[in-house]
Design a protein around this motif. Structure first.
Motif, mmCIF file in Angstrom:
data_model
loop_
_atom_site.group_PDB
_atom_site.id
_atom_site.type_symbol
_atom_site.label_atom_id
_atom_site.label_comp_id
_atom_site.label_asym_id
_atom_site.label_seq_id
_atom_site.Cartn_x
_atom_site.Cartn_y
_atom_site.Cartn_z
ATOM 1 N N GLU A 6 0.840 -1.186 0.000
ATOM 2 C CA GLU A 6 0.000 0.000 0.000
ATOM 3 C C GLU A 6 0.879 1.241 0.000
ATOM 4 N N VAL A 7 0.257 2.407 0.036
ATOM 5 C CA VAL A 7 1.015 3.658 -0.065
ATOM 6 C C VAL A 7 2.011 3.782 1.074
ATOM 7 N N GLU A 8 1.558 3.518 2.300
ATOM 8 C CA GLU A 8 2.416 3.653 3.471
ATOM 9 C C GLU A 8 2.840 2.288 3.987
ATOM 10 N N ALA A 64 -1.524 3.025 -8.574
ATOM 11 C CA ALA A 64 -2.488 3.115 -7.477
ATOM 12 C C ALA A 64 -2.911 4.566 -7.279
ATOM 13 N N GLU A 65 -4.219 4.787 -7.167
ATOM 14 C CA GLU A 65 -4.728 6.142 -6.961
ATOM 15 C C GLU A 65 -4.112 6.779 -5.721
ATOM 16 N N GLU A 66 -3.939 5.960 -4.642
ATOM 17 C CA GLU A 66 -3.435 6.511 -3.385
ATOM 18 C C GLU A 66 -2.049 7.129 -3.563
ATOM 19 N N ARG A 67 -1.179 6.449 -4.345
ATOM 20 C CA ARG A 67 0.167 6.966 -4.555
ATOM 21 C C ARG A 67 0.131 8.274 -5.328
ATOM 22 N N LEU A 68 -0.740 8.329 -6.336
ATOM 23 C CA LEU A 68 -0.835 9.562 -7.113
ATOM 24 C C LEU A 68 -1.392 10.712 -6.279
ATOM 25 N N ASP A 123 -8.540 14.639 -12.784
ATOM 26 C CA ASP A 123 -9.337 13.650 -12.075
ATOM 27 C C ASP A 123 -8.688 12.284 -12.264
ATOM 28 N N ILE A 124 -7.884 11.875 -11.284
ATOM 29 C CA ILE A 124 -7.151 10.613 -11.428
ATOM 30 C C ILE A 124 -8.046 9.401 -11.179
ATOM 31 N N ARG A 125 -9.301 9.646 -10.806
ATOM 32 C CA ARG A 125 -10.224 8.511 -10.693
ATOM 33 C C ARG A 125 -10.547 7.960 -12.081
ATOM 34 N N LYS A 126 -10.452 8.798 -13.102
ATOM 35 C CA LYS A 126 -10.654 8.354 -14.483
ATOM 36 C C LYS A 126 -9.282 7.994 -15.058
#
Length: 713
Positions: free
Chosen positions: A86-88, A473-477, A494-497
């Motif tokens: 995960e990110v962390e 991963a969206e979290e990293r971005l 919008d990084i969800r797209k």
């Protein structure tokens, strides 16, 4: 079989072992073998068994909310981290590591500490020990033979274990390869290390690089049976080898490589057509000489890839092959697998053929001389007969590059260091490696061939190997974009797209700032790593629906495997058989996983050698001043990257009156308004460099007192 069980349980349904056996329905596997696999997955916490005897994925279970599986990383301090993907990462205090050592796969319980209620972990189980070998120096202590590891994260005393007849021949200062065991009791001061082999003595020349090579599990020498097999391989193409192949020796085919390249995988040809171009990509047919499961093949499979270091190459196959009969050297007959593509003016492959061939390269061109002509109009007399082909290649490359850009292919435009060394391996100059038109056109042509071959195999719906790259991963971005806000950079996207277009837009926005080069590197770290897989999920980075590695079989085992699939599926007279499908279906997953792992080891080895050579280079430049840019900020200081990509640390201890602000990831003065942040330009002086420790320390020039105002980006 493991993957089939994991895929089956991915639907979140709970199943008994009998239900799993029934639904797996593998004729070649009996019930006992399936149960052994289920138990192994359970032991590794890939799946869990409930009290009612039903199985599900660990990641889908209630336990996964409180317990996490990951890889433990130790530090030189009294704490470590668990990478759970995960990110962390999860922080683990030294008192809670339960005896885990660096590289162990562990199960960690996530808790909130009593001090600030932040999450941290307690290692509750060591699932599997790290199998990575370590390198260290032998010394004697209190009558015992000990090892001081090169990896300074290991602080415990290590006792060398092995046959007395072997250990008695070792002396202080010998460098050895060992495998570690965990302590006798949890948190015991001592570890045991099993002796594997001696690689030299600290006083031997080159021992530093040999140590890095050994620590990354890379073999320098080939097994005796593989060397023996070379005696049976011809050194030139014979009439019997050509039988059944398409003869392309009368065509204008040539190679373009680096100045000192000796292992030439690929050659190219081109013709103009009424609709566009016919591009031929002709790849060395290594699998014709390296037969499946032969000693040479097993050695190549184990290595996975060639390793290219600053002053040497550790080849995947012996130099007698890689530089000899397998290399597409000029003016000699060579066996190849050719992918000939018709490409229209829009960059689309409209038709293609894949076939066995025999070729004769007309000339071995170099990138430098090709770039002289294509970029500066300077032509080498030897290249004059081929200017028409070079002009067509430049034009086709431009078409292909535009096509890739339009579909969303990401151009990270990352820099790479070029380290020049003298005859003794001592670094004399470090510069940025240039990529001109020649390098880019070869890249474009190889991508086109790789996609064409991958698509053909995919459409056959048979077991194959793919080069895949997942979405970031969206979290990293999100984390990265929040961090760049502290630089005054706001990117509205919008990084969800998620799509490659989104990533390219972010990169284009970052290019507007002077700090782009370091931000681009951080952006790249947000991306997943490309790997090999039997499941085709596409390649996100180049926006490709289907991609593989076909063009470098001399130096990459997956490419050799793709050639073998082409031979068995397309070229063999008996075509596709059930036996072939079962065979490749069973071996390709392991080849994919092992090749991905060996690629990571190779990249790590190359990085560590570069760091060593950079530190060695800076040992000759103590006291000199340079201009650079802050590339990262940590709790112990910040790193500065120079124009030639060398990085060094400005320690926080050398910045009186400054402190690290974790929330903004900056180093701030307690009195002035000075802030040290990623992307800020600074002047530094080299105060310390050590190739043994692979470290470079800088001190700031001109603003040690913290009074100098921050430069605007």
């Amino acid at each position: 079989m493991e993957q089939k069980i994991l895929d089956l349980l991915s639907d979140n349904k709970y199943r008994t072992s009998l239900e799993i056996i029934k639904e797996i329905n593998l004729p070649e596997a009996n019930d006992s073998l399936i149960m052994q696999t289920i138990n192994r997955l359970t032991d590794n916490y890939e799946i869990i068994c409930t009290r009612k005897g039903k199985y599900t994925l660990f990641s889908n279970s209630e336990l996964s909310k409180e317990f996490k599986k990951g890889v433990f990383s130790d530090t030189q301090n009294d704490y470590g981290f668990v990478d759970i993907g995960e990110v962390e990462d999860i922080f683990v205090h030294g008192s809670n590591n339960n005896g885990a050592i660096d590289g162990d796969t562990v199960l960690v319980k996530v808790i909130k500490n009593k001090r600030d209620k932040k999450e941290e972990g307690i290692v509750v189980k060591i699932i599997s020990h790290s199998d990575k070998t370590k390198v260290g120096e032998v010394y004697h202590y209190q009558g015992k033979m000990m090892v001081q590891l090169d990896d300074k994260k290991f602080k415990r005393l290590i006792i060398l274990d092995g046959p007395h007849s072997v250990l008695s021949r070792l002396v202080d200062g010998d460098k050895v390869v060992v495998s570690l065991s965990n302590p006798i009791r949890n948190r015991q001061e001592y570890l045991y290390a099993k002796f594997l082999k001696r690689i030299g003595n600290i006083n031997d020349p080159d021992i530093d690089i040999l140590s890095i090579i050994a620590e990354n599990g890379i073999d320098v020498d080939f097994p005796e049976d593989a060397i023996k097999e070379l005696e049976s391989i011809p050194t030139e193409v014979r009439p019997v080898d050509i039988k059944g192949r398409r003869d392309l020796r009368d065509q204008v085919i040539f190679t373009i490589d680096g100045d000192d390249t000796k292992d030439i995988d690929d050659a190219i040809s081109i013709e103009k057509t009424k609709d566009g171009y016919t591009l031929g990509v002709h790849i060395a047919d290594v699998s014709y000489y390296v037969h499946e499961d032969s000693p040479l093949d097993l050695a190549a499979r184990d290595r996975g890839t060639s390793v290219y270091l600053t002053d040497r190459v550790i080849p995947m196959i012996p130099h007698q092959l890689s530089n000899g009969i397998c290399s597409l050297n000029p003016n000699v007959d060579r066996l190849a697998v050719s992918c000939v593509m018709d490409i229209n003016e829009k960059g689309l492959v409209t038709n293609y053929e894949i076939f066995e061939s025999v070729i004769k390269s007309r000339i071995q061109m170099t990138y430098n001389k090709v770039n002289d002509y294509l970029e500066r109009g300077i032509i080498d007399p030897e290249y004059e007969p081929f200017t028409k082909e070079l002009d067509m290649m430049r034009d086709l490359s431009s078409i292909l590059r535009k096509y890739k850009t339009n579909r969303g292919s990401i151009d990270f435009d990352t820099d790479e260091a070029k380290i020049l060394v003298d005859k003794d391996g001592h670094p004399t100059e470090i510069t940025k490696r240039s990529r001109g038109v020649g390098e880019k056109l070869i890249e474009d042509f190889m991508i086109a061939a790789n996609e064409t071959v991958a698509t053909h195999l995919f459409n056959m719906n048979l077991p194959s190997l793919y080069r895949v790259h997942g979405e970031p991963a969206e979290e990293r971005l999100y984390k990265f974009l929040n961090e760049v806000k502290t630089l005054g950079i706001t990117i509205k996207e919008d990084i969800r797209k998620m799509s490659p277009f989104v990533i390219q837009h972010i990169i284009d926005e970052l290019k507007k700032y002077p700090s782009f080069k370091v931000l681009n590197t951080q952006m790249l770290s947000c991306m997943d790593k490309a790997i090999y897989d039997v499941n085709n999920i596409g390649h996100f980075g180049i926006a490709s629906k289907c991609y593989t590695h076909f063009t470098s079989p001399i130096r990459r085992y997956p490419d050799t495997t793709i050639h073998r699939l082409l031979h068995r599926y397309l070229f063999d007279s008996d075509g596709v058989t059930d036996e072939k499908v079962r065979h490749f279906g069973s071996i390709l997953p392991e080849i994919a996983a092992h090749s991905s792992e060996k690629e990571r080891s190779s990249v790590e080895c190359e990085r560590e050698v570069d760091e060593l050579k950079m530190a060695e280079y800076m040992e000759d430049h103590i006291g000199e001043e340079y201009h650079g840019m802050i590339s990262s900020v940590t709790s112990f200081g910040f790193f500065v990257q120079l124009d030639n990509l060398i990085e060094g640390l400005v320690p926080l201890a050398n910045l009186p009156g400054f402190y690290y602000n974790q929330s903004t990831d900056t180093i701030i003065s307690e009195r002035s308004k000075t802030v040290y942040i990623v992307g800020r330009e600074v002047d530094v002086k080299v105060i310390r460099a050590s190739k043994e420790e692979r470290i470079i320390d800088f001190e700031l020039v001109g603003d040690k007192s913290g009074q100098k105002e921050e430069k605007e980006n």
